[in-house]
Design an enzyme around this catalytic site. Structure first.
Site, PDB file in Angstrom:
ATOM      1  N   TYR A 146      41.830  36.022 -11.543  1.00  0.00           N
ATOM      2  CA  TYR A 146      40.633  36.339 -12.312  1.00  0.00           C
ATOM      3  C   TYR A 146      39.651  35.163 -12.564  1.00  0.00           C
ATOM      4  O   TYR A 146      38.299  35.479 -13.071  1.00  0.00           O
ATOM      5  CB  TYR A 146      41.112  36.601 -13.758  1.00  0.00           C
ATOM      6  N   LYS A 195      55.073  36.684  -5.592  1.00  0.00           N
ATOM      7  CA  LYS A 195      55.190  37.189  -4.148  1.00  0.00           C
ATOM      8  C   LYS A 195      55.593  36.007  -3.167  1.00  0.00           C
ATOM      9  O   LYS A 195      54.411  35.563  -2.596  1.00  0.00           O
ATOM     10  CB  LYS A 195      53.834  37.985  -3.855  1.00  0.00           C
ATOM     11  N   ASP A 227      56.395  43.966  -5.485  1.00  0.00           N
ATOM     12  CA  ASP A 227      56.318  45.073  -4.910  1.00  0.00           C
ATOM     13  C   ASP A 227      57.705  45.798  -5.387  1.00  0.00           C
ATOM     14  O   ASP A 227      57.793  46.923  -5.805  1.00  0.00           O
ATOM     15  CB  ASP A 227      56.262  45.360  -3.551  1.00  0.00           C
ATOM     16  N   ASP A 251      48.460  42.210 -14.901  1.00  0.00           N
ATOM     17  CA  ASP A 251      47.454  43.498 -15.275  1.00  0.00           C
ATOM     18  C   ASP A 251      47.919  44.576 -14.546  1.00  0.00           C
ATOM     19  O   ASP A 251      48.065  45.526 -15.329  1.00  0.00           O
ATOM     20  CB  ASP A 251      46.175  43.374 -14.657  1.00  0.00           C
ATOM     21  N   ASP A 255      50.259  48.050 -17.095  1.00  0.00           N
ATOM     22  CA  ASP A 255      49.748  49.517 -16.982  1.00  0.00           C
ATOM     23  C   ASP A 255      51.033  50.169 -16.500  1.00  0.00           C
ATOM     24  O   ASP A 255      50.917  51.178 -17.181  1.00  0.00           O
ATOM     25  CB  ASP A 255      48.460  49.387 -15.993  1.00  0.00           C
TER      26      ASP A 255
END
Ligand code: IPM
Ligand code: MG
Length: 360
Positions: A146, A195, A227, A251, A255
């Site tokens: 970001y 990751k 994942d 982020d 959600d």
């Protein structure tokens, strides 16, 4: 106690839901003998319309002087709103990112809870939802992709866009400490998501999280690839207590986590810095399609106000009073449209605010 709040109504349903949160806070303050004052400030589209920019430096200064910031929501319909014809740095969301950075709000707490009264709205199979879940996503909020260097250029005649993902150990450590601190007052488990099979930033993340974990022998720590975490959130959400992760993963996963509760209109969030200062906002967006109709669900914003009382002011009893009032309203069968189900009583945004206030 005197509570001095900077309040951002924002765009879409933002002003309506903030009004209801203020209504409930007024009642809490009357009951418990506190005084509350607000500086109403502009951000997002509302600021663009007045100042031409989504956040002014004067507004940042006002926010800094407050004890906490309470926010509705910002942004409009990205397909139709003129705000999205502006260059990216002048669009509504840029105001929010700028404020997060200016206030150093590096730790974003997003609880995702399955309310028993709303379990029917959970999109998961009943054998999974029956176990219930109550997790908190601790998302790093001021680093990573970001805020990395980014630009678009032509390389040998080919249009090329570059975003950079950088984390230093201090940025990782401070948010990891927040996650472990929160886990200590919850169920003492931290799942750190990364990751690390691909990214250097994730390998450093894992190393630093393990270092921090040494100071919290009571907390179980596990590492999970992002994942896999996306899968586990729908397969077995009950396994999670605190999920700690970097900005972009957080982020996306937050959600997903809110969606599996089936009631995103119920989820609050807090963005904190190193002090007690925080910005409190619902996890959902500005829902421009239903703005101005008095049908939005104000409960996530009211719960964000409860988080504010708890984290910024240490007013635990007052925060509990709000949570209990919301539980009672749900038990009594009142629902806004987004969480409506058969046999329940449908109420408007302002009626929901009244119902919660009455129960304080
Ligand atoms: C969020 C939102 C923001 C983010 C947007 C509006 C910039 O999606 O708070 O999750 O990506 O952080
Ligand atoms: Mg988001």
């Amino acid at each position: 106690m005197e509570l001095h709040i900077a309040s951002i109504g924002g765009d879409g349903i933002g002003p309506e839901i903030i009004t209801e949160a203020k209504k409930v806070l007024k009642k809490v303050c009357e009951k418990y003998g506190h005084t509350i004052s607000y500086d109403d400030i502009l951000m997002g589209g509302a600021s663009i319309d007045v100042h031409g920019v989504p956040l002014t430096d004067e507004t940042i200064e006002i926010a800094k002087k407050a004890d906490a910031v309470l926010m509705g929501s910002i942004g409009g319909d990205t397909n139709t709103s003129p705000w999205y014809k502006l260059e990216p740095s002048l669009r509504p969301e840029a105001g929010l990112l700028k404020l997060r950075k200016a206030l150093n709000l590096f730790a974003n707490l997003r609880p995702a809870v399955l309310y028993p009264q709303l379990a029917g709205a959970c999109p998961l199979k009943e054998e999974i939802s029956a176990r219930g879940f109550d997790m908190l996503i601790m998302r790093e909020l001021t680093g990573g992709l970001y805020f990395g260097e980014r630009h678009t250029e032509e390389v040998n005649g080919v249009r090329t866009a570059i975003d950079t993902l950088t984390y230093n150990e201090e940025e990782i450590r401070r948010v990891a400490i927040k996650a472990f601190d929160v886990a200590m007052v919850r169920n003492k488990k931290v799942t750190s998501v990364d990751k690390a099979n691909v990214l250097d930033s994730s390998r450093l993340w894992r190393t630093v999280v393990n270092e921090v974990a040494k100071d919290y022998p009571e907390v179980i720590v596990e590492h999970m690839l992002v994942d896999n975490c996306a899968m586990q959130l729908v397969k077995d959400p009950a396994q999670f207590d605190v999920i700690l992760t970097e900005n972009m993963f957080g982020d996306i996963l937050s959600d997903e986590a809110s969606m599996v509760t089936g009631s995103i209109g119920m989820l609050a969030s807090a963005s904190m810095n190193d002090t007690k200062f925080g910005l409190y906002e619902p996890s959902h967006g500005s829902a421009p399609d239903i703005a101005g109709k008095n049908i939005a669900n104000p409960l996530a914003t009211i719960l964000s106000a409860a988080m504010m009382l708890k984290y910024s002011f240490g007013l635990l009893e007052e925060a509990k009073a709000i949570e209990t009032a919301i539980y009672q309203v749900l038990d009594d069968g009142y629902r806004t449209g987004d969480i409506m189900s058969e046999g329940m009583k449908k109420v408007s945004c302002s009626e929901m605010g009244d119902l919660v206030s009455e129960r304080i």
